[in-house]
Design a protein around this motif. Structure first.
Motif, short mmCIF file in Angstrom:
data_model
loop_
_atom_site.label_atom_id
_atom_site.label_comp_id
_atom_site.label_asym_id
_atom_site.label_seq_id
_atom_site.Cartn_x
_atom_site.Cartn_y
_atom_site.Cartn_z
N GLN A 157 13.33 -33.78 41.12
CA GLN A 157 13.62 -34.83 40.15
C GLN A 157 14.39 -35.98 40.81
O GLN A 157 14.09 -37.15 40.60
N GLU A 198 8.81 -37.99 32.96
CA GLU A 198 10.13 -38.46 32.57
C GLU A 198 10.33 -38.39 31.06
O GLU A 198 11.43 -38.14 30.58
N SER A 199 9.23 -38.55 30.30
CA SER A 199 9.36 -38.55 28.84
C SER A 199 9.73 -37.18 28.29
O SER A 199 10.28 -37.08 27.19
N ILE A 200 9.42 -36.10 29.04
CA ILE A 200 9.78 -34.75 28.57
C ILE A 200 11.07 -34.25 29.23
O ILE A 200 11.41 -33.08 29.13
N GLY A 201 11.78 -35.15 29.92
CA GLY A 201 13.05 -34.78 30.51
C GLY A 201 13.00 -34.43 31.98
O GLY A 201 14.02 -34.05 32.56
N GLY A 202 11.82 -34.53 32.59
CA GLY A 202 11.72 -34.24 34.02
C GLY A 202 11.86 -32.75 34.31
O GLY A 202 11.69 -31.90 33.43
N PRO A 222 13.72 -29.24 35.16
CA PRO A 222 15.02 -28.61 34.88
C PRO A 222 15.78 -28.40 36.18
O PRO A 222 15.19 -28.19 37.24
N GLU A 278 10.35 -24.14 38.00
CA GLU A 278 10.49 -25.47 37.40
C GLU A 278 9.13 -26.05 37.04
O GLU A 278 9.00 -26.77 36.04
N ARG A 294 6.28 -27.46 28.68
CA ARG A 294 6.75 -28.60 27.88
C ARG A 294 5.63 -29.62 27.66
O ARG A 294 5.51 -30.21 26.59
N SER A 328 3.97 -30.63 24.08
CA SER A 328 4.08 -32.04 23.68
C SER A 328 2.72 -32.67 23.43
O SER A 328 2.63 -33.87 23.16
#
Length: 314
Positions: A75, A173-177, A179, A186, A193, A197
């Protein structure tokens, strides 16, 4: 969208300056991307990897080895390519075949595809067990996976590998990148996700890389211990996509059939490895009952248990 000028290739390395590096660099050179589109994130290699990277013309950034995190480092590396539309991740031992990147990126012509991963072939020196694992997990046929795929594929629907995988940057990036607080997986978490989504994932069998490992029985135990830890700490994965037992049983049956045809003498060892992997996984699922020092010894990623490289970037 298939323009190779709009992609970036990110590769974490640790002591990669071997014959492997020469193969990796050559394989990237024939893909049709500029060396400046390639970023090597090196974790304090001591074998001259940094110089080999510079000599190859790739971009190099070094990070403290103790702070490497599978999700967090990947990330963090995104910042170096703010204009890239597609981010491709590779590991240092994944050797691309010709046109692999172009084939992988072609999946993003479909606007519903948020991520794509390629086919991993067994390395030339692979034994029967190693070969079967690749043939089982990476079929000859391309496919598209959506949330509906979980009804027929279960946990396999979120199978993904950052050893050779790509993401639509804005969607990632929209799903938080990625973890930053997981021991491994990961890529699995991001895949889950994305499907939840409403996005789709492509498996592109035409995009190929040689990448496989010969793990010892102890290494298999540790790997499955860590997988058990992942499922223990991220229970929503199994809740949303089903348990791991069904897929595990299918793998064992397939492996036994393959060995019966190709190397029957290895079947007793296969039973031992299966029992070892199951024991490791079961222990990982109850890791909260174990002491930290014991978990460090049982785990393939011992730094996770010290807090070093955990919840940190890079």
């Amino acid at each position: 969208m298939t323009d190779l000028d709009s992609i970036a290739l990110i590769i974490p390395t640790l002591n990669a300056a071997s014959a492997e590096w020469a193969s990796l660099a050559r394989a990237i050179a024939i893909q049709g991307v500029s060396p400046q589109q390639v970023l090597i994130v090196d974790s304090e290699s001591t074998d001259g990897t940094g110089q080999r990277v510079v000599d190859s013309g790739f971009r190099l950034v070094s990070i403290p080895r103790a702070r490497f995190n599978h999700g967090g480092t990947r990330q963090w590396a995104l910042q170096f390519f703010p204009e890239a539309e597609i981010i491709v991740y590779l590991t240092q031992d994944a050797i691309l075949v010709e046109h692999a990147l172009r084939s992988l990126v072609s999946a993003f012509r479909d606007p519903k595809i948020a991520a794509a991963f390629g086919r991993q072939l067994p390395r030339k020196a692979a034994g029967p067990v190693e070969t079967h694992a690749r043939l089982y997990n990476y079929s000859r046929d391309s496919s598209i996976r959506s949330l509906a795929s979980r009804d027929s594929m279960g946990l396999k629907s979120i199978f993904f590998s950052n050893s050779f995988g790509a993401y639509r940057r804005q969607v990632l990036e929209s799903i938080g990148g990625f973890p930053t607080n997981v021991i491994l997986g990961e890529d699995t978490i991001v895949a889950a996700r994305l499907l939840l989504s409403g996005w789709n994932i492509a498996y592109v069998a035409e995009a190929q890389a040689y990448h496989s490992h010969s793990l010892s029985t102890i290494e298999e135990f540790k790997r499955y211990f860590d997988t058990g830890v992942l499922h223990s700490r991220e229970p929503w994965l199994l809740k949303e996509f089903g348990g791991a037992s069904g897929e595990g049983l299918r793998f064992v049956k397939s492996e036994l059939r393959y060995l019966w045809r190709n190397r029957p003498a290895l079947i007793p060892l296969a039973f031992l490895r299966t029992a070892t992997k199951l024991a490791g996984y079961k222990l990982g699922r109850v890791e909260r009952k174990l002491g930290r020092s014991l978990k460090q010894r049982l785990s393939m990623h011992h730094r996770f248990w010290t807090g070093v490289g955990h919840n940190e970037c890079p």
